[in-house]
Design an enzyme around this catalytic site. Structure first.
Site, PDB file in Angstrom:
ATOM      1  N   LYS A 183       0.772  -1.189  -0.018  1.00 32.15           N
ATOM      2  CA  LYS A 183      -0.136   0.105  -0.208  1.00 32.15           C
ATOM      3  C   LYS A 183       0.898   1.180   0.064  1.00 32.15           C
ATOM      4  O   LYS A 183       0.525   2.073  -0.907  1.00 32.15           O
ATOM      5  CB  LYS A 183      -0.991  -0.084   1.192  1.00 32.15           C
ATOM      6  N   ARG A 225      -9.607   0.773   8.999  1.00 33.33           N
ATOM      7  CA  ARG A 225      -9.080  -0.593   9.142  1.00 33.33           C
ATOM      8  C   ARG A 225     -10.142  -1.304   9.892  1.00 33.33           C
ATOM      9  O   ARG A 225     -10.068  -2.484  10.205  1.00 33.33           O
ATOM     10  CB  ARG A 225      -8.117  -0.627  10.250  1.00 33.33           C
ATOM     11  N   ARG A 242      11.555  -5.521   5.561  1.00 39.08           N
ATOM     12  CA  ARG A 242      11.257  -4.007   5.105  1.00 39.08           C
ATOM     13  C   ARG A 242      12.299  -3.190   5.847  1.00 39.08           C
ATOM     14  O   ARG A 242      12.539  -3.366   7.068  1.00 39.08           O
ATOM     15  CB  ARG A 242       9.573  -3.795   5.541  1.00 39.08           C
ATOM     16  N   ARG A 289      11.200  -1.327  11.303  1.00 40.31           N
ATOM     17  CA  ARG A 289      10.380  -1.042  12.415  1.00 40.31           C
ATOM     18  C   ARG A 289      10.250  -2.051  13.450  1.00 40.31           C
ATOM     19  O   ARG A 289      10.526  -3.408  13.189  1.00 40.31           O
ATOM     20  CB  ARG A 289       8.980  -0.873  11.613  1.00 40.31           C
ATOM     21  N   ARG A 315      -0.369  -8.961  13.635  1.00 40.24           N
ATOM     22  CA  ARG A 315      -0.910  -7.982  12.636  1.00 40.24           C
ATOM     23  C   ARG A 315      -1.584  -8.744  11.668  1.00 40.24           C
ATOM     24  O   ARG A 315      -2.651  -8.199  11.136  1.00 40.24           O
ATOM     25  CB  ARG A 315      -0.013  -7.069  12.282  1.00 40.24           C
TER      26      ARG A 315
END
Ligand code: ADP
Ligand code: ADP
Ligand code: ZN
Length: 209
Positions: free
Chosen positions: A13, A88, A122, A153, A164
């Protein structure tokens, strides 16, 4: 054009929204980026959001709705925007209906195994929101766009990622039928490479501009 990007963590996204916003000249509104900045600056919202984010849970709806209400009231949103990471939950989507007219919901579908690979590699720039993956970074450690040092992160570790994904399937995936019922949903195969995903989204958005 007022656009929502919908998809699990790691679907791409942010990657796509940043590129498409540059192309269309509209703001990218990433609630994850807004919250991470608030946590870093230790604002009242940041102090409340921190523990939810670190556990991979959703921050309470009231907080998010307030953030979005303020952000959408700003001048740069008048010509359109991409909402990246909001809504969300169904209550967030219902609250959004009262404050915005959404033109299209872009859904990116990616399977869980690929999501885990993407999230565990990531690297992000906290300054400008750019996203990278270790597989293509080589020995680069700074952001191409702004020079800031890239970080991993805290919530991109294996355990939190599992939470998640579960949260996504339970609380966010119901938005797929919510928006398809309203005739707003456009689904894309997010398993393709970054350029191919970009091209297919732009084809659909270009036809509506
Ligand atoms: P990703 O890019 O991996 O999908 P985000 O950066 O969008 O993750 O979000 C990071 C975290 O911020 C989420 O796990 C959640 O704790 C919080 N968050 C972001 N957007 C929302 C939202 N709309 N509602 C509730 N929590 C949110
Ligand atoms: P999201 O915002 O949905 O959480 P990101 O845009 O941050 O997802 O992408 C998650 C990770 O996957 C990043 O490391 C990014 O470089 C990588 N990525 C994004 N799109 C693709 C793609 N189409 N194919 C392979 N890797 C991708
Ligand atoms: Zn940067």
């Amino acid at each position: 054009m007022n656009i929502i990007f919908l998809g699990p963590p790691g679907a791409g996204k942010g990657t796509q929204a940043q590129r498409i916003c540059d192309e269309l000249g509209i703001p990218q509104i990433s609630t994850g980026d807004i919250l991470r900045r608030a946590v870093k600056d230790e604002t009242p919202v940041g102090l409340k959001a921190k523990e939810y984010m670190e556990a991979g849970k959703l921050v309470p709806d009231e907080i998010l709705v307030e953030i979005i209400r303020d952000r959408l009231a700003q001048d740069d949103c008048k010509t359109g925007y991409i909402l990246d990471g909001f809504p969300r939950t169904v209550p967030q989507a219902e609250a959004l209906e009262k404050i915005a007219d959404i033109d299209v919901v872009v859904e990116l579908a990616v399977d869980d195994e690929a999501l885990i690979r993407r999230l565990s590699g990531r690297r992000v720039c906290l300054k400008c929101g750019a996203t990278y993956h270790v597989s293509t970074l080589g020995d680069k450690t700074t952001c191409d766009k702004c020079g800031e040092t890239l970080i991993q992160r805290k919530d991109d570790n294996a355990d939190t990622v599992k939470n998640r994904l579960e949260v996504y399937h339970n609380q966010t995936a119901p938005l797929i039928s919510f928006y398809s019922g309203k005739g707003l949903l456009k689904s894309f195969d997010g398993m393709q490479d970054i350029n191919a995903v970009y091209a297919s989204i732009m084809q659909v958005l270009g036809n509506r501009a």
